[in-house]
Write an enzyme that holds these catalytic residues in place. Sequence first.
Site: not given
Ligand SMILES: NC(=O)c1ccc[n+]([C@@H]2O[C@H](COP(=O)([O-])OP(=O)(O)OC[C@H]3O[C@@H](n4cnc5c(N)ncnc54)[C@H](O)[C@@H]3O)[C@@H](O)[C@H]2O)c1
Length: 296
Positions: A169, A31, A131, A67, A45, A84, A108, A199, A160
């Site tokens: 977030k 990350d 996005y 992720q 760990k 990205n 997503s 949602r 969601n």
């Molecule tokens: N949470 C939701 O409701 C939701 C819904 C649809 C899709 N998603 C997808 O699920 C995944 C996880 O989402 P989340 O809610 O945990 O978001 P989050 O922002 O908490 O986690 C994303 C993580 O990716 C890291 N990151 C971003 N770009 C990076 C890169 N280039 N290299 C390494 N690390 C990188 C960030 O530091 C972060 O820790 C994402 O792909 C998101 O698009 C989430």
Amino acid sequence: MRILVTGGAGFVGSNLALALADESHDVTVLDDFSAGNFVNLVKFKGDVIGANCHTEPTGPFDIIFHQASITDTTVTDQHRMMVNNVEGFRQVLSWAAAWKARVVWASSAAVYGNMAPPMTETSTPHPLNVYGYSKMVMEHVARLWHKQTGLPCVGLRYFNVYGPGEQHKGKFASMIFQLAQQMKAGHRPRIFRDGTQKRDFVWIDDVVQANLKAAEISSGEVFNVGSGMAESFNAVVAALNVVMHTNYEPEFIDNPYHFFQNHTEANLERSMRVLGYAPRAGLMEGVREYYGSGSL
Ligand SMILES: NC(=O)c1ccc[n+]([C@@H]2O[C@H](COP(=O)([O-])OP(=O)(O)OC[C@H]3O[C@@H](n4cnc5c(N)ncnc54)[C@H](O)[C@@H]3O)[C@@H](O)[C@H]2O)c1
């Protein structure tokens, strides 16, 4: 199994990394800490690599759960989003090809845009922001990669997601988290007029479950990951009032966003049939468990 979780400091990634470590796998988190939160990994760990998806970790790994992503859906810098999300993913896929690793990755429900519910994987995507567009392109990249390599590459269209680990977030945390914070601070929960937007809220444990199931199949498909039920923002306030023993009425405000999904609801037929995914928590159960965890 040697497992790599990209975006493992984030909300979903950290829950997944901890669940996999609990099953005695050898888990490495990658990350760049651009958005995640180290607090999510204090109990983890395994190895943590503080780098982005353009930096190859020392492999091989058997499975990659990808992720990592910009998750701020209001980012309008198309270059930043595409480099990205899409190019980062392409990089991860190149490692997977070299390692012969299977890939499970996060798409997503944003790919659907304002499509009529329930949203079904076979319908044509119609993302409303860059996005969602980046996720749609990632789906094309994944499909082609699967065809070329024959390796499993399963995409999960999360709806969601809510649960412990989403605090960092901010305004992109779930409405459940945000409304709970307002109520805990003694304020009326503020929601867009008139609170009937719906949602598909999915509990984090169900998302972890979907990832574990997805790692067992040899497919190049995408699957919806939701609860299969659409709940209104008014219903969220009602559920929070029950668990918090409060009696707040929502305060309605105008919606400033042009791009807004009014009703998301996952059709789970394919996920249940092919993945064996079976969400355990409806809104009330999830909110109760969340509040009970002390993280809400
Ligand atoms: N949470 C939701 O409701 C939701 C819904 C649809 C899709 N998603 C997808 O699920 C995944 C996880 O989402 P989340 O809610 O945990 O978001 P989050 O922002 O908490 O986690 C994303 C993580 O990716 C890291 N990151 C971003 N770009 C990076 C890169 N280039 N290299 C390494 N690390 C990188 C960030 O530091 C972060 O820790 C994402 O792909 C998101 O698009 C989430």
